[in-house]
Design a protein around this motif. Structure first.
Motif, PDB file in Angstrom:
ATOM      1  N   GLU A  15       0.828  -1.200   0.000  1.00 55.00           N
ATOM      2  CA  GLU A  15       0.000   0.000   0.000  1.00 55.00           C
ATOM      3  C   GLU A  15       0.871   1.263   0.000  1.00 55.00           C
ATOM      4  O   GLU A  15       0.554   2.243  -0.678  1.00 55.00           O
ATOM      5  CB  GLU A  15      -0.923   0.001   1.219  1.00 55.00           C
ATOM      6  CG  GLU A  15      -1.957   1.110   1.222  1.00 55.00           C
ATOM      7  CD  GLU A  15      -2.913   1.046   0.033  1.00 55.00           C
ATOM      8  OE1 GLU A  15      -3.475   2.096  -0.325  1.00 55.00           O
ATOM      9  OE2 GLU A  15      -3.097  -0.051  -0.524  1.00 55.00           O
ATOM     10  N   SER A  18       2.200   1.649  -3.465  1.00 57.47           N
ATOM     11  CA  SER A  18       1.101   2.002  -4.359  1.00 57.47           C
ATOM     12  C   SER A  18       0.717   3.473  -4.237  1.00 57.47           C
ATOM     13  O   SER A  18       0.543   4.170  -5.243  1.00 57.47           O
ATOM     14  CB  SER A  18      -0.114   1.123  -4.057  1.00 57.47           C
ATOM     15  OG  SER A  18      -1.225   1.508  -4.815  1.00 57.47           O
ATOM     16  N   ILE A  19       0.593   3.967  -3.009  1.00 60.73           N
ATOM     17  CA  ILE A  19       0.212   5.365  -2.781  1.00 60.73           C
ATOM     18  C   ILE A  19       1.229   6.311  -3.410  1.00 60.73           C
ATOM     19  O   ILE A  19       0.873   7.283  -4.089  1.00 60.73           O
ATOM     20  CB  ILE A  19       0.066   5.644  -1.272  1.00 60.73           C
ATOM     21  CG1 ILE A  19      -1.182   4.942  -0.717  1.00 60.73           C
ATOM     22  CG2 ILE A  19      -0.013   7.148  -1.007  1.00 60.73           C
ATOM     23  CD1 ILE A  19      -1.296   4.990   0.789  1.00 60.73           C
ATOM     24  N   ASN A  20       2.511   6.022  -3.189  1.00 59.64           N
ATOM     25  CA  ASN A  20       3.568   6.886  -3.721  1.00 59.64           C
ATOM     26  C   ASN A  20       3.635   6.830  -5.246  1.00 59.64           C
ATOM     27  O   ASN A  20       3.862   7.855  -5.905  1.00 59.64           O
ATOM     28  CB  ASN A  20       4.912   6.500  -3.112  1.00 59.64           C
ATOM     29  CG  ASN A  20       5.097   7.061  -1.708  1.00 59.64           C
ATOM     30  OD1 ASN A  20       5.542   8.184  -1.537  1.00 59.64           O
ATOM     31  ND2 ASN A  20       4.734   6.278  -0.713  1.00 59.64           N
ATOM     32  N   ARG A  22       1.106   6.094  -7.309  1.00 57.40           N
ATOM     33  CA  ARG A  22      -0.077   6.778  -7.860  1.00 57.40           C
ATOM     34  C   ARG A  22       0.081   8.292  -7.744  1.00 57.40           C
ATOM     35  O   ARG A  22      -0.319   9.030  -8.649  1.00 57.40           O
ATOM     36  CB  ARG A  22      -1.343   6.302  -7.146  1.00 57.40           C
ATOM     37  CG  ARG A  22      -1.728   4.858  -7.486  1.00 57.40           C
ATOM     38  CD  ARG A  22      -3.135   4.506  -7.030  1.00 57.40           C
ATOM     39  NE  ARG A  22      -3.518   3.187  -7.488  1.00 57.40           N
ATOM     40  CZ  ARG A  22      -3.540   2.102  -6.721  1.00 57.40           C
ATOM     41  NH1 ARG A  22      -3.209   2.186  -5.435  1.00 57.40           N
ATOM     42  NH2 ARG A  22      -3.890   0.926  -7.212  1.00 57.40           N
ATOM     43  N   HIS A  23       0.653   8.740  -6.638  1.00 59.99           N
ATOM     44  CA  HIS A  23       0.877  10.168  -6.460  1.00 59.99           C
ATOM     45  C   HIS A  23       1.848  10.697  -7.522  1.00 59.99           C
ATOM     46  O   HIS A  23       1.746  11.855  -7.952  1.00 59.99           O
ATOM     47  CB  HIS A  23       1.437  10.445  -5.065  1.00 59.99           C
ATOM     48  CG  HIS A  23       1.641  11.899  -4.769  1.00 59.99           C
ATOM     49  ND1 HIS A  23       0.596  12.778  -4.562  1.00 59.99           N
ATOM     50  CD2 HIS A  23       2.783  12.646  -4.668  1.00 59.99           C
ATOM     51  CE1 HIS A  23       1.071  13.993  -4.347  1.00 59.99           C
ATOM     52  NE2 HIS A  23       2.397  13.943  -4.404  1.00 59.99           N
TER      53      HIS A  23
END
Length: 233
Positions: A15, A18-20, A22-23
């Motif tokens: 996660e 993934s967050i980084n 997508r950012h």
């Protein structure tokens, strides 16, 4: 937008990555096992894989070896991300086919930098940087194609096709290769569809005298040449 497959069985780490990603503008898919990773690769070939070594069932090392041994995935960019930090492990990972090797705990900024570096080497068409071939300029961020300030009116499929050609100039690509890299091999369309879009691309480039940059190589496919006509006034 580049597609990245993250193969990681620890949900918190997956996660975080993934967050980084997508950012940073990437499209991300997560797989927690080798079987799930293989399913995702079979479904849609990603632009890059971030691969853990220690996975349930088959290891990431074995998965990398399998991909390197298959024609479809032989050039798939792979970054191995693992807690195994011994020199022998790094050598084994790189010998298995990883393009880079990063040890946990890791910096997300360093991971992003390594992803950009591998994509520059292995899949330049996946980057959102401006591409120039001769006087023709393509900007993925603004979706604009220009030649000496004159804009080319171009459709989305022709844009992707031209982007691929411009990031691989002078190389001949078969229709099957173009279907794989431009449309994605999960899209089941006939190879002659490529001919239709190449024709449309040439028509779009004609007003700026660049249509002849797209050459047909008889019996082999198409390529983009850097030699163009002088722009008429």
């Amino acid at each position: 937008m580049s597609r990245i497959l993250v193969v990681e069985d620890e949900s918190a780490i997956a996660e975080l990555i993934s967050i980084n990603l997508r950012h940073a503008g990437y499209e991300v898919t997560i797989a927690a096992t080798a079987d799930q990773a293989q399913f995702e690769v079979d479904r849609v070939l990603p632009d890059l894989v971030v691969l853990d070594w220690m996975l349930p069932g088959q290891s990431g090392l074995a998965l990398a070896k399998r991909w390197r041994g298959q024609t479809r995935t032989r050039e798939l960019p792979i970054i191995m991300l693992t807690a195994r930090a011994e020199e022998a492990d790094k050598i084994a990972g790189l010998d298995a086919g990883a393009d880079d090797y990063l040890v946990k705990p890791f910096s997300t900024n360093e991971l992003l930098a390594r992803i950009r570096a591998v994509l520059r080497r292995k899949a330049p068409e996946a980057l959102d940087t401006v591409v120039e071939v001769g006087a023709l300029r393509l900007d993925p961020a603004t979706r604009r194609v220009t030649r000496e300030e004159r804009e080319v009116r171009i459709g989305p499929t022709e844009f992707r096709l031209l982007h691929f050609f411009m990031t691989h100039p002078e190389r001949v690509h078969s229709r099957a290769q173009l279907l794989d890299r431009v449309w994605g091999d999960h899209v089941f369309i006939e190879e002659r569809t490529v001919d239709v879009h190449v024709k449309r691309l040439r028509e779009a480039l004609e007003p700026v005298n660049c249509s002849r940059m797209i050459e047909t190589v008889r019996g082999a496919g198409y390529r983009l040449t850097q030699q163009v006509q002088a722009l008429s006034s």
